[in-house]
Write a protein that holds these residues in place. Sequence first.
Motif, PDB file in Angstrom:
ATOM      1  N   GLY A  68      31.494 -22.424  -9.037  1.00  0.00           N
ATOM      2  CA  GLY A  68      32.950 -22.475  -8.947  1.00  0.00           C
ATOM      3  C   GLY A  68      33.357 -23.610  -8.040  1.00  0.00           C
ATOM      4  N   VAL A  69      34.352 -24.382  -8.450  1.00  0.00           N
ATOM      5  CA  VAL A  69      34.829 -25.529  -7.671  1.00  0.00           C
ATOM      6  C   VAL A  69      36.327 -25.364  -7.445  1.00  0.00           C
ATOM      7  CG1 VAL A  69      35.112 -28.033  -7.592  1.00  0.00           C
ATOM      8  CG2 VAL A  69      33.066 -27.041  -8.659  1.00  0.00           C
ATOM      9  N   SER A  70      36.732 -25.249  -6.188  1.00  0.00           N
ATOM     10  CA  SER A  70      38.156 -25.159  -5.870  1.00  0.00           C
ATOM     11  C   SER A  70      38.631 -26.498  -5.313  1.00  0.00           C
ATOM     12  CB  SER A  70      38.417 -24.036  -4.864  1.00  0.00           C
ATOM     13  OG  SER A  70      37.885 -24.335  -3.601  1.00  0.00           O
ATOM     14  N   ALA A 106      25.427 -27.940 -15.684  1.00  0.00           N
ATOM     15  CA  ALA A 106      25.475 -26.518 -15.329  1.00  0.00           C
ATOM     16  C   ALA A 106      26.870 -25.967 -15.592  1.00  0.00           C
ATOM     17  CB  ALA A 106      25.116 -26.343 -13.852  1.00  0.00           C
ATOM     18  N   PRO A 107      26.983 -24.674 -15.924  1.00  0.00           N
ATOM     19  CA  PRO A 107      28.309 -24.081 -16.160  1.00  0.00           C
ATOM     20  C   PRO A 107      29.116 -24.051 -14.865  1.00  0.00           C
ATOM     21  CG  PRO A 107      26.632 -22.366 -16.107  1.00  0.00           C
ATOM     22  CD  PRO A 107      25.896 -23.678 -16.084  1.00  0.00           C
ATOM     23  N   PHE A 108      30.390 -24.350 -14.954  1.00  0.00           N
ATOM     24  CA  PHE A 108      31.243 -24.326 -13.760  1.00  0.00           C
ATOM     25  C   PHE A 108      32.655 -23.919 -14.145  1.00  0.00           C
ATOM     26  CE2 PHE A 108      32.019 -28.540 -15.460  1.00  0.00           C
ATOM     27  CZ  PHE A 108      33.362 -28.766 -15.206  1.00  0.00           C
ATOM     28  N   THR A 109      33.377 -23.407 -13.141  1.00  0.00           N
ATOM     29  CA  THR A 109      34.777 -23.045 -13.291  1.00  0.00           C
ATOM     30  C   THR A 109      35.575 -23.815 -12.259  1.00  0.00           C
ATOM     31  OG1 THR A 109      34.234 -20.815 -14.051  1.00  0.00           O
ATOM     32  CG2 THR A 109      36.448 -21.152 -13.218  1.00  0.00           C
ATOM     33  N   LEU A 110      36.685 -24.364 -12.682  1.00  0.00           N
ATOM     34  CA  LEU A 110      37.564 -25.140 -11.811  1.00  0.00           C
ATOM     35  C   LEU A 110      38.744 -24.271 -11.404  1.00  0.00           C
ATOM     36  CD1 LEU A 110      37.513 -28.129 -10.859  1.00  0.00           C
ATOM     37  CD2 LEU A 110      39.030 -28.653 -12.778  1.00  0.00           C
ATOM     38  N   GLU A 111      39.174 -24.411 -10.140  1.00  0.00           N
ATOM     39  CA  GLU A 111      40.273 -23.573  -9.660  1.00  0.00           C
ATOM     40  C   GLU A 111      41.017 -24.262  -8.520  1.00  0.00           C
ATOM     41  OE1 GLU A 111      42.836 -21.564  -9.859  1.00  0.00           O
ATOM     42  OE2 GLU A 111      41.460 -20.192 -10.880  1.00  0.00           O
ATOM     43  N   GLY A 318      31.395 -16.582 -14.867  1.00  0.00           N
ATOM     44  CA  GLY A 318      31.050 -17.468 -15.970  1.00  0.00           C
ATOM     45  C   GLY A 318      31.885 -18.709 -15.995  1.00  0.00           C
ATOM     46  N   GLY A 319      31.279 -19.852 -16.248  1.00  0.00           N
ATOM     47  CA  GLY A 319      31.969 -21.136 -16.200  1.00  0.00           C
ATOM     48  C   GLY A 319      32.347 -21.662 -17.566  1.00  0.00           C
ATOM     49  N   HIS A 320      33.102 -22.762 -17.542  1.00  0.00           N
ATOM     50  CA  HIS A 320      33.475 -23.448 -18.778  1.00  0.00           C
ATOM     51  C   HIS A 320      33.721 -24.915 -18.487  1.00  0.00           C
ATOM     52  CE1 HIS A 320      37.264 -21.906 -17.023  1.00  0.00           C
ATOM     53  NE2 HIS A 320      37.719 -23.082 -17.344  1.00  0.00           N
TER      54      HIS A 320
END
Length: 320
Positions: A68-70, A106-111, A318-320
């Motif tokens: 996860g990346v904020s 790699a899977p990641f989610t942005l926030e 889970g990332g996208h």
Amino acid sequence: MNRFAIGVDLGGTNLKLGAIGEDGDLLEHLEVAADARKGPEDVVGRMCRAILELRDRWDAPYALAGIGVSVAGIMKLPLGLVIAAPNLPGWAGFNVRNRIRQEMDAPFTLENDANAAALGEKWMGVARDMNHLAFLTLGTGIGGGLVLNGRIWHGAKGMAAELGHINIRPEGRLCNCGNRGCLEAYASATAVVRCATELADSGRASPELERLVRGEGPLTADRVYRLARQGDTSAGLVFQEMGAALGIGIASLIHIFDLEAVVLGGGAIEAWDAFQEPMFAEARRRSFVQRADPRPILRSGLGSRAGIYGAACLGFQGGH
């Protein structure tokens, strides 16, 4: 095999990263200098290298669930596009999602950073297991995040919960956003400095506060707070105003969202003892809900690590 996730809090000065287990154990914490002046390409490159280093160190004893990346800015989340980022000069119009994808698969989610902090407090902080909460981060400005029905509430395009720009005084002080009377203009660290300066300019400051405002060295919210702790009445007035402004904004949030709690984080909560009383009083005065069925207003339990915990929580989802 036990899983871990990597949470990243990307700010204007530092990159904070954490490898965090499913039970919330912080396996490793890193801080990497992020010189925003070098531009987003350089910062994201540094960030991705640090992520991959953490992954390689922990992916043998554990299995990586996600990343996860904020980011400290307003984004169109579906596109990964930064719309505005006051603390990250040169980032407006930058596509963070595409740049990260160039660096790693790699899977990641942005926030948004405040959204991630809100989720962090729900997962492992003072709002643990609460499903309806607001998070206000009090710093140079005021960021906000909302968790509703157990999930971050993004709105139509991912730009919801700019809670620092709730209007509490029509035609009040000019805010950096261009509007007047925003909560940020009365309750941020910048607002504390501005209020102290206004008191000195109007001749209403004590001699001690006057010397602080006119003296050598930068005038900071922390210096004003230290003077208030010493019993200076006019410095105390600064935090009376801050607390009252927060109470007005919090009352509106409780009315609109029927929250279980409001959580405050960020560097300015170090002055909690100076502003909490007027904040609680004003929230009760302004909200019949708060009088009839009080909702807790809480100090962050995770402090400066709320963002990496929330980002890691997104990694597990889970990332996208």
